[in-house]
Motif scaffolding. Structure first.
Motif, PDB file in Angstrom:
ATOM      1  N   LEU A  17       9.185   3.499 -10.459  1.00 29.39           N
ATOM      2  CA  LEU A  17       7.780   2.888 -11.048  1.00 29.39           C
ATOM      3  C   LEU A  17       8.201   1.522 -11.626  1.00 29.39           C
ATOM      4  O   LEU A  17       7.341   0.688 -11.811  1.00 29.39           O
ATOM      5  N   ALA A  18       9.346   1.525 -12.181  1.00 27.65           N
ATOM      6  CA  ALA A  18       9.805   0.321 -12.680  1.00 27.65           C
ATOM      7  C   ALA A  18      10.041  -0.888 -11.891  1.00 27.65           C
ATOM      8  O   ALA A  18       9.543  -1.877 -11.991  1.00 27.65           O
ATOM      9  N   THR A  19      10.664  -0.364 -10.682  1.00 30.05           N
ATOM     10  CA  THR A  19      10.835  -1.282  -9.654  1.00 30.05           C
ATOM     11  C   THR A  19       9.638  -1.817  -9.173  1.00 30.05           C
ATOM     12  O   THR A  19       9.507  -3.120  -8.644  1.00 30.05           O
ATOM     13  N   VAL A  20       8.743  -0.895  -8.769  1.00 29.28           N
ATOM     14  CA  VAL A  20       7.344  -1.326  -8.239  1.00 29.28           C
ATOM     15  C   VAL A  20       6.569  -2.345  -9.219  1.00 29.28           C
ATOM     16  O   VAL A  20       6.017  -3.274  -8.743  1.00 29.28           O
TER      17      VAL A  20
ATOM     18  N   LEU B 213       0.984  -1.090   0.026  1.00 32.58           N
ATOM     19  CA  LEU B 213      -0.123  -0.047   0.041  1.00 32.58           C
ATOM     20  C   LEU B 213       0.818   1.103   0.004  1.00 32.58           C
ATOM     21  O   LEU B 213       0.527   2.155  -0.689  1.00 32.58           O
ATOM     22  N   ALA B 214       1.980   1.241   0.761  1.00 34.29           N
ATOM     23  CA  ALA B 214       2.777   2.296   0.761  1.00 34.29           C
ATOM     24  C   ALA B 214       3.623   2.313  -0.405  1.00 34.29           C
ATOM     25  O   ALA B 214       3.580   3.758  -1.160  1.00 34.29           O
ATOM     26  N   ALA B 215       3.615   1.491  -1.063  1.00 33.32           N
ATOM     27  CA  ALA B 215       4.649   1.579  -2.548  1.00 33.32           C
ATOM     28  C   ALA B 215       3.361   2.017  -3.692  1.00 33.32           C
ATOM     29  O   ALA B 215       3.797   2.752  -4.406  1.00 33.32           O
ATOM     30  N   SER B 216       2.104   1.664  -3.007  1.00 31.42           N
ATOM     31  CA  SER B 216       1.290   1.982  -4.609  1.00 31.42           C
ATOM     32  C   SER B 216       0.932   3.816  -4.001  1.00 31.42           C
ATOM     33  O   SER B 216       0.800   4.330  -5.272  1.00 31.42           O
ATOM     34  N   ILE B 217       0.873   4.016  -2.827  1.00 28.26           N
ATOM     35  CA  ILE B 217       0.689   5.746  -2.648  1.00 28.26           C
ATOM     36  C   ILE B 217       1.867   6.586  -3.393  1.00 28.26           C
ATOM     37  O   ILE B 217       1.888   7.253  -3.846  1.00 28.26           O
ATOM     38  N   TRP B 218       3.151   5.848  -2.898  1.00 31.19           N
ATOM     39  CA  TRP B 218       4.419   6.428  -3.619  1.00 31.19           C
ATOM     40  C   TRP B 218       4.245   6.493  -5.057  1.00 31.19           C
ATOM     41  O   TRP B 218       4.468   7.507  -5.780  1.00 31.19           O
ATOM     42  N   THR B 219       3.909   5.504  -5.695  1.00 36.70           N
ATOM     43  CA  THR B 219       3.795   5.240  -6.957  1.00 36.70           C
ATOM     44  C   THR B 219       2.714   6.320  -7.707  1.00 36.70           C
ATOM     45  O   THR B 219       3.226   6.893  -8.634  1.00 36.70           O
ATOM     46  N   TRP B 220       1.475   6.472  -6.983  1.00 37.06           N
ATOM     47  CA  TRP B 220       0.825   7.524  -7.619  1.00 37.06           C
ATOM     48  C   TRP B 220       1.219   8.820  -7.339  1.00 37.06           C
ATOM     49  O   TRP B 220       0.986   9.678  -8.293  1.00 37.06           O
ATOM     50  N   ALA B 221       1.939   9.129  -6.285  1.00 35.98           N
ATOM     51  CA  ALA B 221       2.554  10.510  -5.967  1.00 35.98           C
ATOM     52  C   ALA B 221       3.610  10.864  -7.019  1.00 35.98           C
ATOM     53  O   ALA B 221       3.473  11.791  -7.776  1.00 35.98           O
ATOM     54  N   ILE B 222       4.214   9.843  -7.637  1.00 33.51           N
ATOM     55  CA  ILE B 222       5.233   9.871  -8.680  1.00 33.51           C
ATOM     56  C   ILE B 222       4.679  10.234  -9.993  1.00 33.51           C
ATOM     57  O   ILE B 222       5.023  10.941 -10.814  1.00 33.51           O
ATOM     58  N   ILE B 223       3.760   9.510 -10.433  1.00 33.32           N
ATOM     59  CA  ILE B 223       2.797   9.507 -11.354  1.00 33.32           C
ATOM     60  C   ILE B 223       2.104  11.013 -11.491  1.00 33.32           C
ATOM     61  O   ILE B 223       2.215  11.841 -12.682  1.00 33.32           O
TER      62      ILE B 223
END
Length: 229
Positions: free
Chosen positions: A134-137, A32-42
């Motif tokens: 993003l690629a890592t996640v 979930l933390a990775a998902s939040i971080w991903t959306w912030a970067i996006i």
């Protein structure tokens, strides 16, 4: 009807998380933390890339419409745009190389191309910062979720063996909790992969645009170099 409602409550995401094993909970929270971080970067990179594309288009149009390159550079060299960085690199090398009385024209052209190409690469590196996340996640999250699922299923079968009961009512909740980890892993990975491909494509288009600007500017300075001869 009451039993059906109770089953729905048991299968809710919050209930599945609360009833999961501690290891599976850690996996879920990490995903979930990775998902939040991903959306912030996006969001941040998408907005920044759109803004830079619009500003770069206007900057380059103004540059090619300018009558005096030196005056334009003096006035607008401090703008935080990739094209401005390329212009500054080219003008800096031009002034250094044409400072002497005997100008090495061939060497000047090579140095101009090198400096401006380096400026293009540096700007793209700066704009592409954190896209590797993003690629890592996108590549790791499904496997992390699968680990949580495997761990949860192992714990479920251990509980089944301890209770000596293989009925569906006993098996289903534990397996559902475990599979929920994989679902969260896919929820984190799919947007990351899509966004990485889209943002990388946007950076490739920007790179092509900046390279064209650098080539045209290099041609302009080359003509100026020949005129001085």
């Amino acid at each position: 009807m009451p039993e059906f409602q109770a089953s729905n409550d048991m299968m809710s995401p919050l209930t599945l998380f609360l009833h999961a094993d501690i290891v599976v909970k850690v996996v879920m929270l990490g995903l979930l933390a990775a998902s939040i971080w991903t959306w912030a970067i996006i969001f941040t990179h998408s907005i920044r890339l759109k803004r830079i594309n619009r500003a770069t288009e206007k900057y380059e149009a103004d540059f090619w419409a300018a009558d005096d390159i030196d005056a334009f550079h003096t006035k607008r060299s401090n703008e935080k745009l990739p094209s401005a960085a390329i212009l500054t690199a080219g003008m800096d090398e031009w002034r250094r190389s044409t400072r002497t009385r005997n100008i090495d024209r061939s060497g000047t052209r090579e140095r101009l191309a090198t400096r401006m190409n380096a400026a293009v690469a540096a700007e793209l590196d700066r704009l592409g910062d954190r896209l590797n996340i993003l690629a890592t996640v996108g590549s790791v999250a499904p496997f992390v979720g699968l680990f949580g699922t495997v761990w949860g299923i192992m714990r479920s079968f251990t509980s089944i063996a301890a209770q000596n009961n293989t009925s569906l009512a006993v098996v289903a909740p534990g397996i559902a909790e475990a599979l929920f980890a994989t679902a969260i892993g896919l929820f984190a990975a799919i947007p990351a992969v899509i966004a990485y491909n889209r943002l990388t494509h946007g950076l490739d288009r920007l790179e092509a645009r900046l390279s064209r600007f650098a080539d045209r500017f290099h041609a302009t300075l080359s003509r100026e170099l020949e005129a001085e001869g």
